[in-house]
Design a protein around this motif. Structure first.
Motif, mmCIF file in Angstrom:
data_model
loop_
_atom_site.group_PDB
_atom_site.id
_atom_site.type_symbol
_atom_site.label_atom_id
_atom_site.label_comp_id
_atom_site.label_asym_id
_atom_site.label_seq_id
_atom_site.Cartn_x
_atom_site.Cartn_y
_atom_site.Cartn_z
ATOM 1 N N UNK A 1 2.367 -8.485 -3.281
ATOM 2 C CA UNK A 1 3.610 -8.506 -2.524
ATOM 3 C C UNK A 1 4.413 -7.261 -2.898
ATOM 4 N N UNK A 2 4.500 -6.339 -1.964
ATOM 5 C CA UNK A 2 5.117 -5.043 -2.234
ATOM 6 C C UNK A 2 6.410 -4.924 -1.440
ATOM 7 N N UNK A 3 7.527 -4.742 -2.121
ATOM 8 C CA UNK A 3 8.807 -4.607 -1.439
ATOM 9 C C UNK A 3 8.941 -3.217 -0.843
ATOM 10 N N UNK A 4 9.024 -3.146 0.475
ATOM 11 C CA UNK A 4 9.180 -1.876 1.175
ATOM 12 C C UNK A 4 10.630 -1.423 1.097
ATOM 13 N N UNK A 5 11.545 -2.342 1.392
ATOM 14 C CA UNK A 5 12.982 -2.143 1.192
ATOM 15 C C UNK A 5 13.582 -3.525 1.004
ATOM 16 N N UNK A 6 14.891 -3.630 0.952
ATOM 17 C CA UNK A 6 15.490 -4.917 0.618
ATOM 18 C C UNK A 6 15.254 -5.987 1.670
ATOM 19 N N UNK A 7 14.878 -5.580 2.881
ATOM 20 C CA UNK A 7 14.662 -6.544 3.962
ATOM 21 C C UNK A 7 13.249 -6.491 4.524
ATOM 22 N N UNK A 8 12.301 -5.966 3.769
ATOM 23 C CA UNK A 8 10.937 -5.845 4.271
ATOM 24 C C UNK A 8 9.938 -5.861 3.119
ATOM 25 N N UNK A 9 8.830 -6.600 3.304
ATOM 26 C CA UNK A 9 7.809 -6.756 2.269
ATOM 27 C C UNK A 9 6.423 -6.608 2.885
ATOM 28 N N UNK A 10 5.565 -5.875 2.223
ATOM 29 C CA UNK A 10 4.177 -5.776 2.654
ATOM 30 C C UNK A 10 3.330 -6.728 1.819
ATOM 31 N N UNK A 11 2.591 -7.594 2.504
ATOM 32 C CA UNK A 11 1.671 -8.507 1.837
ATOM 33 C C UNK A 11 0.258 -7.963 2.036
ATOM 34 N N UNK A 12 -0.446 -7.765 0.932
ATOM 35 C CA UNK A 12 -1.807 -7.231 0.975
ATOM 36 C C UNK A 12 -2.780 -8.285 0.450
ATOM 37 N N UNK A 13 -3.852 -8.511 1.198
ATOM 38 C CA UNK A 13 -4.880 -9.467 0.787
ATOM 39 C C UNK A 13 -6.228 -8.756 0.715
ATOM 40 N N UNK A 14 -6.934 -8.943 -0.390
ATOM 41 C CA UNK A 14 -8.291 -8.421 -0.560
ATOM 42 C C UNK A 14 -9.197 -9.584 -0.951
ATOM 43 N N UNK A 15 -10.270 -9.777 -0.193
ATOM 44 C CA UNK A 15 -11.207 -10.880 -0.436
ATOM 45 C C UNK A 15 -12.594 -10.277 -0.625
ATOM 46 N N UNK A 16 -13.159 -10.456 -1.814
ATOM 47 C CA UNK A 16 -14.423 -9.798 -2.156
ATOM 48 C C UNK A 16 -15.392 -10.778 -2.808
#
Length: 234
Positions: free
Chosen positions: A93-108
């Motif tokens: 869960x990466x905060x882009x700015x105070x009102x936006x978040x990037x969720x990254x999923x890796x399945x291996x």
């Protein structure tokens, strides 16, 4: 070589709000439209996502929380049929700015067995859908199916697709168009209206352009059937 898939989705809320929705059982049930859910809190705790999709057998995902950095990341040992060992799911869960978040999923960690490759194709497709469901829930808007909010229904609940098996049917919705023409769990659908199915996206690209009432020819491993698509129902 072990297969892996990854996807990411920017969601227009804070990282803390996304984390809350990811870890609160009531909210997980809401945004994934689950019948029930168990959400792990500490390492070693079990995860259970229980879907009821209108078929005769419910779909249940199980995993074990391997590592967690609250608010920032978590990883799971994810059970996949066809694999001798659990696969690995890592979520960041990466905060882009105070009102936006990037969720990254890796399945291996998918093996080269046919069942595992079919499962891989399903997860490769569905992780995008799960993150879109999360985004729609948190952004207070409808969930977006590919091109449309209301795709027509076949009643087929697919497991996944490989070039050699086509689309493997996991289940069929009760009283659906697919059940009416005799499609059953375990059937392999190799083509629809002459379109060869090599991955799950082939099925959904075809469905994007389909309309309720349309007749469709399904070529299975041992027969051909024709069904009539039905309107979308929530």
């Amino acid at each position: 070589m072990a297969l892996e898939t990854s996807t990411a989705r920017e969601i227009k809320v804070s990282r803390e709000r996304v984390w809350q929705a990811w870890t609160d059982p009531k909210e997980v049930r809401a945004w994934l439209n689950l019948h029930d859910a168990s959400v792990p809190v500490e390492t070693g705790d079990p995860l259970r996502w229980h879907f009821n999709r209108g078929g005769r057998v419910d779909l249940v995902f199980t995993a074990t929380l391997r590592e967690v950095d609250p608010g920032f990341s978590c990883s799971y040992d994810w059970d996949v049929p066809g694999n001798d060992e659990p696969t690995s799911v890592e979520v960041e869960f990466v905060q882009v700015d105070e009102d936006s978040t990037e969720v990254k999923v890796r399945h291996s960690g998918f093996s080269d067995s046919v069942r595992s490759r079919v499962e891989f194709d399903a997860y490769d497709h569905h992780w995008w859908h799960y993150l879109e469901r999360l985004a729609a829930y948190l952004e207070h808007r409808p969930f977006q199916f590919h091109k449309t909010l209301t795709p027509p229904k076949t009643g087929i609940i697919p497991l996944g697709v490989t070039p050699e098996t086509g689309m493997v049917v996991q289940d069929v919705a009760i009283n659906s168009a697919a059940e009416f023409v005799g499609i059953q769990p375990g059937d392999e659908i190799h083509a629809i209206d002459g379109v060869t199915l090599k991955e799950m996206e082939d099925f959904h690209r075809w469905l994007d352009d389909a309309v309720p009432g349309q007749k469709a020819t399904f070529t299975l491993q041992d027969r051909t059937v024709e069904l009539v698509l039905r309107p979308f129902t929530a």
